[in-house]
Design a protein around this motif. Structure first.
Motif, mmCIF file in Angstrom:
data_model
loop_
_atom_site.group_PDB
_atom_site.id
_atom_site.type_symbol
_atom_site.label_atom_id
_atom_site.label_comp_id
_atom_site.label_asym_id
_atom_site.label_seq_id
_atom_site.Cartn_x
_atom_site.Cartn_y
_atom_site.Cartn_z
ATOM 1 N N THR A 1 -8.398 -116.782 8.890
ATOM 2 C CA THR A 1 -8.796 -116.285 10.115
ATOM 3 C C THR A 1 -7.722 -115.755 10.624
ATOM 4 O O THR A 1 -7.171 -115.886 11.510
ATOM 5 N N ALA A 2 -7.301 -114.631 9.302
ATOM 6 C CA ALA A 2 -6.075 -114.023 10.214
ATOM 7 C C ALA A 2 -6.046 -112.827 11.646
ATOM 8 O O ALA A 2 -7.084 -112.217 11.778
ATOM 9 N N GLU A 3 -5.136 -112.955 12.096
ATOM 10 C CA GLU A 3 -5.065 -112.250 13.309
ATOM 11 C C GLU A 3 -4.430 -110.651 12.905
ATOM 12 O O GLU A 3 -3.824 -111.319 12.527
ATOM 13 N N ILE A 4 -5.832 -110.426 14.077
ATOM 14 C CA ILE A 4 -5.566 -108.769 13.267
ATOM 15 C C ILE A 4 -4.130 -107.938 14.642
ATOM 16 O O ILE A 4 -4.774 -108.123 15.936
ATOM 17 N N VAL A 5 -3.245 -107.808 14.721
ATOM 18 C CA VAL A 5 -2.279 -107.349 15.955
ATOM 19 C C VAL A 5 -1.923 -105.576 15.574
ATOM 20 O O VAL A 5 -1.719 -105.095 14.183
ATOM 21 N N VAL B 1 5.768 -104.590 8.168
ATOM 22 C CA VAL B 1 5.358 -103.503 7.926
ATOM 23 C C VAL B 1 5.452 -102.904 6.939
ATOM 24 O O VAL B 1 4.922 -102.699 5.730
ATOM 25 N N LEU B 2 7.233 -102.261 6.813
ATOM 26 C CA LEU B 2 7.647 -102.183 6.216
ATOM 27 C C LEU B 2 8.199 -103.524 4.547
ATOM 28 O O LEU B 2 7.954 -102.837 3.883
ATOM 29 N N ASP B 3 8.152 -104.808 5.009
ATOM 30 C CA ASP B 3 8.797 -105.618 3.510
ATOM 31 C C ASP B 3 6.720 -105.352 3.038
ATOM 32 O O ASP B 3 6.559 -105.078 1.238
ATOM 33 N N LEU B 4 5.786 -104.957 3.546
ATOM 34 C CA LEU B 4 4.447 -104.687 2.853
ATOM 35 C C LEU B 4 4.390 -104.054 2.026
ATOM 36 O O LEU B 4 4.052 -103.664 1.556
ATOM 37 N N ARG B 5 4.390 -102.607 3.031
ATOM 38 C CA ARG B 5 4.754 -101.303 1.775
ATOM 39 C C ARG B 5 5.850 -101.569 0.664
ATOM 40 O O ARG B 5 5.318 -100.308 -0.066
ATOM 41 N N ALA B 6 6.487 -101.791 1.016
ATOM 42 C CA ALA B 6 7.425 -101.906 -0.183
ATOM 43 C C ALA B 6 6.769 -102.880 -1.378
ATOM 44 O O ALA B 6 6.980 -102.925 -2.813
ATOM 45 N N ALA C 1 -1.419 -107.179 9.660
ATOM 46 C CA ALA C 1 -2.636 -108.699 9.539
ATOM 47 C C ALA C 1 -1.710 -110.061 9.806
ATOM 48 O O ALA C 1 -0.830 -110.195 9.164
ATOM 49 N N LEU C 2 -2.025 -110.972 10.394
ATOM 50 C CA LEU C 2 -0.767 -112.809 10.290
ATOM 51 C C LEU C 2 -1.494 -113.703 10.154
ATOM 52 O O LEU C 2 -2.552 -113.485 10.700
ATOM 53 N N ASP C 3 -1.551 -114.592 9.904
ATOM 54 C CA ASP C 3 -2.037 -115.976 9.058
ATOM 55 C C ASP C 3 -0.998 -116.786 9.393
ATOM 56 O O ASP C 3 0.343 -117.310 8.619
ATOM 57 N N GLY C 4 -1.288 -117.325 10.222
ATOM 58 C CA GLY C 4 -0.186 -117.603 12.041
ATOM 59 C C GLY C 4 1.071 -116.139 12.068
ATOM 60 O O GLY C 4 0.542 -115.526 12.502
ATOM 61 N N ASP C 5 2.180 -117.242 11.813
ATOM 62 C CA ASP C 5 3.205 -115.999 11.305
ATOM 63 C C ASP C 5 3.509 -115.190 10.701
ATOM 64 O O ASP C 5 4.209 -114.433 10.592
ATOM 65 N N ARG C 6 2.955 -115.203 9.622
ATOM 66 C CA ARG C 6 3.190 -114.696 8.522
ATOM 67 C C ARG C 6 1.933 -114.061 7.959
ATOM 68 O O ARG C 6 1.278 -113.390 8.062
ATOM 69 N N PRO C 7 3.247 -112.348 7.628
ATOM 70 C CA PRO C 7 2.716 -111.110 7.548
ATOM 71 C C PRO C 7 1.683 -111.516 6.264
ATOM 72 O O PRO C 7 2.373 -111.497 5.556
ATOM 73 N N VAL C 8 0.529 -111.189 6.544
ATOM 74 C CA VAL C 8 -0.640 -110.510 5.227
ATOM 75 C C VAL C 8 -1.108 -109.804 4.678
ATOM 76 O O VAL C 8 -1.943 -109.090 3.598
ATOM 77 N N GLY C 9 -1.132 -108.788 5.495
ATOM 78 C CA GLY C 9 -1.599 -107.423 5.059
ATOM 79 C C GLY C 9 -1.145 -105.885 6.115
ATOM 80 O O GLY C 9 -0.927 -106.429 7.779
ATOM 81 N N THR C 10 -2.016 -104.753 6.167
ATOM 82 C CA THR C 10 -1.385 -103.727 6.624
ATOM 83 C C THR C 10 -2.308 -102.732 6.441
ATOM 84 O O THR C 10 -2.958 -102.789 5.379
ATOM 85 N N LEU D 1 -1.971 -108.953 0.982
ATOM 86 C CA LEU D 1 -1.295 -109.847 -0.065
ATOM 87 C C LEU D 1 -2.135 -110.461 -1.436
ATOM 88 O O LEU D 1 -3.218 -110.461 -0.691
ATOM 89 N N PRO D 2 -1.787 -110.638 -2.700
ATOM 90 C CA PRO D 2 -2.687 -110.929 -3.347
ATOM 91 C C PRO D 2 -3.700 -111.956 -3.516
ATOM 92 O O PRO D 2 -4.978 -112.336 -3.162
ATOM 93 N N GLU D 3 -2.896 -113.593 -3.034
ATOM 94 C CA GLU D 3 -3.155 -114.104 -2.186
ATOM 95 C C GLU D 3 -4.703 -114.008 -0.936
ATOM 96 O O GLU D 3 -5.161 -115.096 -1.096
#
Length: 155
Positions: free
Chosen positions: A2-6, A15-20, A53-62, A80-82
């Motif tokens: 149920t991730a929120e997409i913003v 986003v920089l962390d996810l791209r890394a 994409a945020l799962d709560g306040d955890r970034p999980v996708g971009t 993220l793989p999970e």
């Protein structure tokens, strides 16, 4: 999931962390950082939209959307793989396509032949293989796809 997409800035630290993380994963998959050939360079000025994409306040996708010459390109899609296999990738792809409809009737994207899950997602989402376009003609294992956004059968 149920991730929120913003929508966020392309240079948002999350986003920089996810791209890394994406860069590290692609380096493991292909043996060489993909950005080393210059084809993966994206200037913030070319970006039309960037989603997180945020799962709560955890970034999980971009995923981002950019203008590349006369093309509108979906770029840097990463989860993220999970979170894979949960339907989030399809939701993110649909959300970035919605942003693209405001500026074009066709989007393109690039992936690599070893990214089987990505290829399957794009195929399920009505993307068709196209000729490899610049700058990816310089990247080994490149595959390129396009989708018409104005065809009601593809919506």
């Amino acid at each position: 999931m149920t991730a929120e997409i913003v929508e966020v800035d392309f240079l948002d630290p999350r986003v920089l962390d996810l791209r890394a993380r994406m860069g590290a994963e692609m380096g493991e998959l292909y043996g060489t950082p993909r950005h080393s050939v210059g084809a993966e360079d994206v200037t913030p000025e070319s970006v039309l939209a960037c989603l997180l994409a945020l799962d709560g306040d955890r970034p999980v996708g971009t995923v981002s959307l950019r203008r590349l010459r006369d093309l509108v390109e979906i770029k840097r899609m990463f989860l993220l793989p999970e979170t894979r296999g949960t339907g989030l990738a399809a939701r993110m792809l649909a959300a970035i396509e919605d942003r693209a409809r405001a500026v074009t009737d066709r989007v393109v994207l690039h992936t690599g032949e070893r990214q089987r899950a990505a290829i399957a997602l794009y195929t399920r989402s009505a993307y068709e293989p196209i000729e490899i376009y610049e700058p990816y003609d310089q990247v080994p294992e490149s595959l390129c796809f396009a989708k018409r956004l104005d065809d009601p059968a593809l919506l």
